[in-house]
Design an enzyme around this catalytic site. Structure first.
Site, mmCIF file in Angstrom:
data_model
loop_
_atom_site.group_PDB
_atom_site.id
_atom_site.type_symbol
_atom_site.label_atom_id
_atom_site.label_comp_id
_atom_site.label_asym_id
_atom_site.label_seq_id
_atom_site.Cartn_x
_atom_site.Cartn_y
_atom_site.Cartn_z
ATOM 1 C CB CYS A 120 -103.735 70.046 -23.525
ATOM 2 S SG CYS A 120 -104.889 68.728 -23.081
ATOM 3 C CB CYS A 121 -100.946 71.276 -19.140
ATOM 4 S SG CYS A 121 -100.171 69.675 -19.467
ATOM 5 C CB CYS A 202 -103.325 62.974 -19.252
ATOM 6 S SG CYS A 202 -103.986 64.345 -18.285
ATOM 7 C CB CYS A 205 -99.392 63.324 -22.143
ATOM 8 S SG CYS A 205 -100.304 64.342 -23.324
ATOM 9 C CB CYS A 228 -98.748 69.876 -15.940
ATOM 10 S SG CYS A 228 -98.865 70.085 -14.158
#
Length: 247
Positions: A120-121, A202, A205, A228
């Protein structure tokens, strides 16, 4: 390769020569030496970001500022970005996002952070930033040694995976010094900072930290993850986060 080696030698020399400079002097050298090429500042507009942005505004408000909008940020961060940009008179803030096509292909349900936070990062931060940095030779960050983990050994100058120069003017600043500077300069605090969010990324998270916890303890809590993946040490990403590297 030749350009990368030249940068490595230059960075090593600067870290020896400039180790006693303060943050403003490091930033002035970065923007005014003529040896760093095209420079951008990368900012999350998070908990402590306003300090480095304020230092930048004292030198050159036209410097490109790259703001990575993962499209999963807190609403407070988006509002804060607009407030700080206006307050400091920053005229060249560029919002960086993943493309709609990439998001639809890799994270159509916006749940990738639950199952594969590294991926996702990579999707929402690393790849968009690398594309944005393609036009620059040097980028400046707000990383600090007091954040612990990989950051305790940070120096003022480094190299990323593409051979670009990275600059970290605030490596010696601790939380008390940052907070005192914000108060002294009457800078706006991120709305979540006083609510216990000492490091803000985010929304899915990021969690609050408690007394005695490291500043970044609330990032990816419960996950074996500290970074990240956008940052580098000695030219290597702090955490491999591309799917092919983590499979």
């Amino acid at each position: 390769m030749q350009h990368s080696l030249q940068n490595e030698h230059m960075v090593a020399r600067w870290n020896r020569m400039f180790q006693h400079l303060n943050a403003l002097e490091v930033l002035e050298h970065t923007l005014g030496s003529g040896k760093t090429g095209r420079v951008a500042l990368v900012s999350s507009f998070g908990a402590e970001s306003v300090v480095l942005l304020h230092l930048l505004s004292r030198i050159n408000t036209h410097t490109p500022v790259l703001f990575i909008d993962t499209q999963m940020l807190f609403a407070q961060t988006l509002a804060y970005q607009l407030e700080v940009t206006k307050r400091l008179g920053l005229t060249n803030v560029r919002t960086i996002r993943a493309t709609v096509k990439d998001l639809q292909q890799s994270d159509p349900d916006n749940r990738l952070h639950d199952t594969a936070p590294d991926h996702c990062c990579d999707l929402r931060k690393t790849r968009p930033l690398q594309q944005a940095l393609a036009g620059f030779d040097t980028w400046t960050t707000g990383r600090k040694r007091h954040h612990n983990g990989f950051r305790t050994g940070l120096e003022y100058f480094g190299i990323d995976g593409e051979g670009r120069i990275t600059v970290n003017p605030l490596i010696h600043w601790g939380a008390n010094e940052l907070n005192a500077y914000m108060d002294r300069m009457e800078l706006p605090w991120h709305p979540l900072l006083r609510r216990g969010y000492t490091s803000i990324g985010c929304a899915p998270c990021t969690s609050r930290t408690t007394a005695g916890e490291p500043a970044r303890a609330g990032r990816w809590r419960g996950n074996d993850k500290q970074e990240c993946g956008i940052h580098f040490v000695n030219g290597k990403a702090l955490r491999p986060n591309r799917p092919e590297a983590t499979s």
